[in-house]
Motif scaffolding. Structure first.
Motif, mmCIF file in Angstrom:
data_model
loop_
_atom_site.group_PDB
_atom_site.id
_atom_site.type_symbol
_atom_site.label_atom_id
_atom_site.label_comp_id
_atom_site.label_asym_id
_atom_site.label_seq_id
_atom_site.Cartn_x
_atom_site.Cartn_y
_atom_site.Cartn_z
ATOM 1 N N MET A 35 58.326 35.804 30.003
ATOM 2 C CA MET A 35 57.614 36.115 30.982
ATOM 3 C C MET A 35 56.515 35.187 31.397
ATOM 4 S SD MET A 35 55.570 39.749 31.462
ATOM 5 C CE MET A 35 54.959 39.607 29.487
ATOM 6 N N PHE A 36 56.009 34.607 30.529
ATOM 7 C CA PHE A 36 54.839 33.341 30.795
ATOM 8 C C PHE A 36 55.332 32.086 30.853
ATOM 9 C CE2 PHE A 36 52.615 36.949 29.511
ATOM 10 C CZ PHE A 36 51.357 37.098 30.210
ATOM 11 N N GLN A 37 56.710 31.822 30.949
ATOM 12 C CA GLN A 37 57.227 30.497 30.922
ATOM 13 C C GLN A 37 56.917 29.757 32.203
ATOM 14 O OE1 GLN A 37 61.668 30.589 30.549
ATOM 15 N NE2 GLN A 37 61.908 28.419 30.613
ATOM 16 N N GLY A 38 56.400 28.639 32.244
ATOM 17 C CA GLY A 38 56.151 27.777 33.329
ATOM 18 C C GLY A 38 54.870 27.950 34.096
ATOM 19 N N ILE A 39 54.199 28.916 33.365
ATOM 20 C CA ILE A 39 52.882 29.354 33.983
ATOM 21 C C ILE A 39 51.656 28.769 33.167
ATOM 22 C CG2 ILE A 39 51.221 31.345 34.557
ATOM 23 C CD1 ILE A 39 53.718 33.364 34.766
ATOM 24 N N PRO A 40 50.774 27.771 33.714
ATOM 25 C CA PRO A 40 49.966 27.260 32.910
ATOM 26 C C PRO A 40 48.785 27.837 32.383
ATOM 27 C CG PRO A 40 50.357 26.129 35.163
ATOM 28 C CD PRO A 40 51.006 27.343 35.250
ATOM 29 N N GLU A 41 48.212 27.640 31.117
ATOM 30 C CA GLU A 41 47.372 28.498 30.452
ATOM 31 C C GLU A 41 46.183 28.660 31.483
ATOM 32 O OE1 GLU A 41 44.403 28.657 26.822
ATOM 33 O OE2 GLU A 41 46.200 27.654 26.773
ATOM 34 N N LYS A 42 45.715 27.584 32.389
ATOM 35 C CA LYS A 42 44.523 28.135 33.255
ATOM 36 C C LYS A 42 44.791 28.988 34.330
ATOM 37 C CE LYS A 42 45.732 24.120 36.302
ATOM 38 N NZ LYS A 42 46.253 25.152 37.588
ATOM 39 N N ASP A 43 46.159 29.039 34.835
ATOM 40 C CA ASP A 43 46.461 30.255 35.887
ATOM 41 C C ASP A 43 46.340 31.629 34.879
ATOM 42 O OD1 ASP A 43 46.831 28.049 37.418
ATOM 43 O OD2 ASP A 43 49.174 28.336 37.460
ATOM 44 N N ILE A 44 46.694 31.562 33.801
ATOM 45 C CA ILE A 44 46.663 32.761 32.982
ATOM 46 C C ILE A 44 45.108 33.132 32.935
ATOM 47 C CG2 ILE A 44 47.184 33.832 30.839
ATOM 48 C CD1 ILE A 44 49.640 32.198 30.733
ATOM 49 N N LYS A 45 44.361 32.235 32.575
ATOM 50 C CA LYS A 45 42.966 32.652 32.279
ATOM 51 C C LYS A 45 42.263 33.026 33.529
ATOM 52 C CE LYS A 45 42.123 30.003 27.997
ATOM 53 N NZ LYS A 45 41.413 28.768 27.429
ATOM 54 N N ALA A 46 42.458 32.491 34.889
ATOM 55 C CA ALA A 46 42.112 32.576 35.948
ATOM 56 C C ALA A 46 42.682 34.338 36.270
ATOM 57 C CB ALA A 46 42.621 31.792 37.250
ATOM 58 N N THR A 47 43.722 34.617 36.107
ATOM 59 C CA THR A 47 44.238 36.010 36.368
ATOM 60 C C THR A 47 43.454 36.776 35.503
ATOM 61 O OG1 THR A 47 46.494 35.114 36.702
ATOM 62 C CG2 THR A 47 46.264 37.320 36.419
ATOM 63 N N ILE A 48 43.193 36.564 34.410
ATOM 64 C CA ILE A 48 42.389 37.448 33.485
ATOM 65 C C ILE A 48 41.190 37.633 34.079
ATOM 66 C CG2 ILE A 48 41.325 37.679 30.994
ATOM 67 C CD1 ILE A 48 43.740 36.390 29.990
ATOM 68 N N LYS A 49 40.466 36.486 34.184
ATOM 69 C CA LYS A 49 39.074 36.736 34.926
ATOM 70 C C LYS A 49 39.061 37.483 36.106
ATOM 71 C CE LYS A 49 35.525 33.459 36.392
ATOM 72 N NZ LYS A 49 34.782 32.133 36.849
ATOM 73 N N THR A 50 39.976 37.174 37.150
ATOM 74 C CA THR A 50 40.184 38.065 38.319
ATOM 75 C C THR A 50 40.343 39.777 37.969
ATOM 76 O OG1 THR A 50 40.950 36.304 39.500
ATOM 77 C CG2 THR A 50 41.289 38.366 40.419
ATOM 78 N N ILE A 51 41.011 40.106 37.132
ATOM 79 C CA ILE A 51 41.454 41.347 36.627
ATOM 80 C C ILE A 51 40.239 42.054 36.117
ATOM 81 C CG2 ILE A 51 42.652 43.036 35.396
ATOM 82 C CD1 ILE A 51 45.215 41.150 36.206
ATOM 83 N N VAL A 52 39.482 41.179 35.046
ATOM 84 C CA VAL A 52 38.072 41.659 34.472
ATOM 85 C C VAL A 52 37.126 42.028 35.547
ATOM 86 C CG1 VAL A 52 36.445 41.219 33.071
ATOM 87 C CG2 VAL A 52 38.515 40.767 32.257
ATOM 88 N N ARG A 53 36.770 41.062 36.513
ATOM 89 C CA ARG A 53 35.883 41.229 37.606
ATOM 90 C C ARG A 53 36.381 42.375 38.450
ATOM 91 N NH1 ARG A 53 32.211 38.094 40.566
ATOM 92 N NH2 ARG A 53 31.235 39.757 41.641
ATOM 93 N N MET A 54 37.462 42.578 38.804
ATOM 94 C CA MET A 54 37.905 43.891 39.597
ATOM 95 C C MET A 54 37.531 44.988 38.807
ATOM 96 S SD MET A 54 41.783 42.456 40.487
ATOM 97 C CE MET A 54 42.401 44.004 41.082
ATOM 98 N N ASP A 55 37.936 45.142 37.200
ATOM 99 C CA ASP A 55 37.636 46.281 36.764
ATOM 100 C C ASP A 55 36.008 46.645 36.622
ATOM 101 O OD1 ASP A 55 38.518 48.396 34.693
ATOM 102 O OD2 ASP A 55 37.097 47.179 33.272
ATOM 103 N N GLU A 56 35.348 45.457 36.678
ATOM 104 C CA GLU A 56 33.646 45.498 36.468
ATOM 105 C C GLU A 56 33.285 46.115 37.969
ATOM 106 O OE1 GLU A 56 32.385 41.596 35.930
ATOM 107 O OE2 GLU A 56 32.995 41.940 33.508
ATOM 108 N N ASN A 57 33.852 45.724 38.970
ATOM 109 C CA ASN A 57 33.804 46.207 40.544
ATOM 110 C C ASN A 57 33.917 47.831 40.578
ATOM 111 O OD1 ASN A 57 32.570 43.764 40.725
ATOM 112 N ND2 ASN A 57 34.470 43.235 42.150
ATOM 113 N N LEU A 58 34.650 48.206 39.746
ATOM 114 C CA LEU A 58 35.304 49.677 39.663
ATOM 115 C C LEU A 58 34.100 50.518 39.221
ATOM 116 C CD1 LEU A 58 39.062 49.732 39.093
ATOM 117 C CD2 LEU A 58 37.749 50.253 41.155
ATOM 118 N N LYS A 59 33.447 49.973 38.234
ATOM 119 C CA LYS A 59 32.447 50.821 37.511
ATOM 120 C C LYS A 59 31.169 51.147 38.310
ATOM 121 C CE LYS A 59 34.620 49.877 33.375
ATOM 122 N NZ LYS A 59 34.824 48.917 32.121
#
Length: 154
Positions: free
Chosen positions: A130-154
């Motif tokens: 699933m994560f083949q060919g995806i740089p770690e920096k992109d994964i971390k950016a996605t995590i950061k975005t989703i965490v921020r989206m979650d914070e905005n929901l609260k």
């Protein structure tokens, strides 16, 4: 049909959708596809049940149902039903809290740990693919975005 095929298909027009809405739709569609693959891989239990086991296993002490509900982002009632199914299959047991007798802690059984051990290789293969060919920096950016989206929901 894969997500990219849906996006580029002439059967659906995504051109008028703002990127925020498109992202939420992609996340939902991806979750459905991932759940199907995971459910078919695990056989004995569902992806949601396996995810609950993963979360219990990551806790520094056995969680209560309320604590696990918070981690999973699901209602107490839904988590309780999920746990009752796992208990029936012999994957978890409930144990009275030593300090507060009203609380029940969720304990993974030996059968559960054996199941996890037996399915570790298949899980790892799915994750690697699933994560083949995806740089770690992109994964971390996605995590950061989703965490921020979650914070905005609260």
């Amino acid at each position: 049909m894969k997500l990219n095929e849906v996006i580029t298909s002439d059967k659906v027009d995504f051109s008028e959708i703002p990127p925020e809405y498109f992202l939420i739709g992609l996340l939902s569609a991806f979750e459905n596809r991932f759940q199907t693959i995971a459910d078919n891989t695990m056989k004995e239990i569902s992806w949601k049940q396996f995810f609950a086991i993963i979360c219990v296993n990551m806790c520094t002490e056995p969680p209560t149902i309320n604590e696990l509900s918070e981690i999973l982002g699901s209602s107490h009632q839904n988590v309780k039903q999920l746990l009752l199914k796992l208990e029936k299959k012999g994957f978890i047991k409930f144990q009275e809290d030593k300090q507060d007798k009203r609380k029940q802690r969720i304990i993974l059984t030996k059968a559960c740990l054996k199941f996890c051990e037996n399915n570790n290789q298949a899980s790892s293969q799915i994750m690697q693919k699933m994560f083949q060919g995806i740089p770690e920096k992109d994964i971390k950016a996605t995590i950061k975005t989703i965490v921020r989206m979650d914070e905005n929901l609260k």
